[in-house]
Enzyme design. Sequence first.
Site, PDB file in Angstrom:
ATOM      1  N   LYS A 111     -10.275   0.193  -2.139  1.00 44.76           N
ATOM      2  CA  LYS A 111     -10.084  -0.085  -0.713  1.00 44.76           C
ATOM      3  C   LYS A 111     -10.477   1.143   0.087  1.00 44.76           C
ATOM      4  O   LYS A 111      -9.964   2.235  -0.137  1.00 44.76           O
ATOM      5  CB  LYS A 111      -8.634  -0.466  -0.420  1.00 44.76           C
ATOM      6  CG  LYS A 111      -8.363  -0.692   1.084  1.00 44.76           C
ATOM      7  CD  LYS A 111      -6.953  -1.195   1.342  1.00 44.76           C
ATOM      8  CE  LYS A 111      -6.661  -1.256   2.843  1.00 44.76           C
ATOM      9  NZ  LYS A 111      -5.302  -1.773   3.141  1.00 44.76           N
ATOM     10  N   ASP A 168       0.861  -1.185   0.000  1.00 47.36           N
ATOM     11  CA  ASP A 168       0.000   0.000   0.000  1.00 47.36           C
ATOM     12  C   ASP A 168       0.898   1.235   0.000  1.00 47.36           C
ATOM     13  O   ASP A 168       1.523   1.556   1.016  1.00 47.36           O
ATOM     14  CB  ASP A 168      -0.904   0.022   1.236  1.00 47.36           C
ATOM     15  CG  ASP A 168      -2.015  -1.022   1.184  1.00 47.36           C
ATOM     16  OD1 ASP A 168      -1.898  -1.993   0.407  1.00 47.36           O
ATOM     17  OD2 ASP A 168      -2.998  -0.876   1.945  1.00 47.36           O
ATOM     18  N   LYS A 218      -6.952   3.407  -3.002  1.00 47.52           N
ATOM     19  CA  LYS A 218      -7.282   3.364  -1.572  1.00 47.52           C
ATOM     20  C   LYS A 218      -7.503   4.777  -1.064  1.00 47.52           C
ATOM     21  O   LYS A 218      -6.770   5.695  -1.415  1.00 47.52           O
ATOM     22  CB  LYS A 218      -6.145   2.668  -0.815  1.00 47.52           C
ATOM     23  CG  LYS A 218      -6.304   2.632   0.700  1.00 47.52           C
ATOM     24  CD  LYS A 218      -5.124   1.906   1.342  1.00 47.52           C
ATOM     25  CE  LYS A 218      -5.122   2.066   2.851  1.00 47.52           C
ATOM     26  NZ  LYS A 218      -3.946   1.425   3.485  1.00 47.52           N
TER      27      LYS A 218
END
Length: 221
Positions: A182, A91, A153
């Site tokens: 996400k 991430d 995300k």
Amino acid sequence: MEVNEILKHVDHTLLLQGAVWEEIKQICDDAVKYKVASVCIPPSYVKQASEYMQGKVAVCTVIGFPNGYMTTKTKEFETKDAIANGASEIDMVINIGWLKDKKYDAVEEEIRILKAACGDKILKVIIETCLLTEEEKVKMCEIVTKAGADYIKTSTGFSTAGATFDDMKLFSEHIGPDVRMKAAGGIASMDDAEKFLSLGADRLGTSRIIKLVKNEEATGY
């Protein structure tokens, strides 16, 4: 939605600066027990956690976290190091200043470089929605799609706010068909989790959902 179905989408997260191995180990134990998607932990614990879990649950870690303004070469090194240590999901945080300066090519190229470093591992791109205008969020949907990342995300959980339902709706309208979503930061209840999933989120970055399942006080990320 069944609790077990929600848990399949959870990246069980502990990213606090003072996290110690016993806490990370507990995150790993819970992840195995409740069959979540991954554990999301600091890079310094990736090797230990990966060896401890022996492939039972995916290990996710964060790169350029939480501010995103490191050099691309630094982020590339971090990514390769994390994968060598056993991470299967990355991430990364974008360079928000570049985005605001409209250095779109640089933002896209950085994502491409980190995706190349990931190889067949998953790359999620944190854009920190709470710091962006709607126009910037839409632009990042386009950039993430073009750069070939696996996920967009919402948040680090370390800035001024976390995921919102409106951001999920916006993402779903502007990302390409191969990009998943996400939601992370501030997911405080099962109702929240179910709502994010119903809006198209594939992953939920949270420490609270497992706490709710265990009937513990749901604080944190």
